[in-house]
Design an enzyme around this catalytic site. Structure first.
Site, short mmCIF file in Angstrom:
data_model
loop_
_atom_site.label_atom_id
_atom_site.label_comp_id
_atom_site.label_asym_id
_atom_site.label_seq_id
_atom_site.Cartn_x
_atom_site.Cartn_y
_atom_site.Cartn_z
N ASN A 264 0.63 -1.17 -0.04
CA ASN A 264 -0.16 -0.19 -0.07
C ASN A 264 0.89 1.27 0.14
OD1 ASN A 264 -2.30 1.67 -0.01
ND2 ASN A 264 -3.30 0.21 1.67
N THR B 269 11.56 -6.41 16.34
CA THR B 269 12.96 -6.34 16.44
C THR B 269 13.43 -7.87 16.35
OG1 THR B 269 12.72 -6.44 18.78
CG2 THR B 269 12.98 -4.57 17.93
N LYS B 270 12.48 -8.93 16.61
CA LYS B 270 12.83 -10.33 16.46
C LYS B 270 12.15 -11.12 15.41
CE LYS B 270 14.14 -10.19 21.51
NZ LYS B 270 13.99 -10.76 22.40
N HIS C 1 23.90 0.73 11.90
CA HIS C 1 25.10 1.24 12.11
C HIS C 1 25.91 0.65 13.25
CE1 HIS C 1 24.85 4.47 8.77
NE2 HIS C 1 23.55 4.41 9.30
#
Length: 231
Positions: free
Chosen positions: A92, A170-171, A122
């Site tokens: 979308n 995050t996992k 980073h």
């Protein structure tokens, strides 16, 4: 995940998840691709017909985007060449892909508006923070990413999984799971219509068995009482 011996070394590094140092001379090549990508994106986001838009998407990604898949404008990506889209995908509007490390979207995936997929990190050390840490994002087949969700570097979203709107993932997300929240956490497994139907049938069956057993026990008790009073 994808290697091509014809590709420049730095692009292979990115797709292999290898660190790219800030003073790498081949970073100039990435800058060239980014500049071209910006131009193509501006044209795509102002295209007036589907044919032109598809042609521009092919140029942005450097490969043929399946005709069965749709990416709605406006769309943003900071690199473009490392986006890999399967069949029957719907993306979308207002999505942002940071794709140098590779973004892989398998067949039948749904991605809501304003979703962000990030495949580059980073280094934590301030002295080396401009070094790049590419980590691919993989969205497996038939997954659904809700509006405004963010998928961070190195994450795999499993087959049929659902990521709730606004989540920060995050996992890795297991197959057939629902996750939501910041950071995203497991909520429950997917409930398919078939599974819900069977669950209802089983519940009805269990209740019927219970009632039958109850009446049989009651009947047996009454018979014993009648026998006692007639003796």
């Amino acid at each position: 995940m994808v290697t091509d011996q014809k590709q420049p070394r730095i692009l292979q590094q990115a797709l292999n998840g290898e660190r790219i140092v800030a003073n790498d001379p081949q970073l100039a090549l990435i800058s060239e691709i980014v500049s071209l990508n910006d131009k193509l994106l501006a044209e795509f986001n102002s295209a007036n017909d589907r044919t032109t838009a598809k042609s521009l998407l092919n140029q942005i990604t450097g490969k043929i985007v399946p005709v069965s898949s749709t990416i709605k404008a406006p769309f943003q990506t900071d690199f473009g060449r490392h986006i890999f889209v399967g069949e029957n995908v719907f993306i979308n509007r207002d999505c942002m892909f940071v794709d140098l490390g590779g973004i892989y979207i398998e067949d039948d995936v749904l991605i809501g508006p304003r979703v962000t997929l990030v495949s580059v990190n980073h280094v934590e050390d301030p002295k080396q923070r401009r070094d790049l840490l590419p980590k691919a994002v993989l969205i497996k087949s038939n997954a659904w990413i809700g509006a405004g969700a963010t998928i961070l570097p190195g994450v795999t979203v499993g087959k049929n999984a659902i990521v709730g709107a606004g989540s920060v993932v995050t996992k890795n997300v297991p197959d057939n799971a629902v996750v939501a929240g910041v950071p995203a956490k497991y909520i429950r497994d997917i409930h398919s219509d078939c599974a819900q139907f069977m669950t209802k049938k089983i519940n009805i069956f269990q209740k019927a068995i219970f009632l039958i057993a109850f009446f049989l026990v009651k009947k047996n008790t009454v018979q014993k009482m009648l026998h006692f009073w007639t003796v």
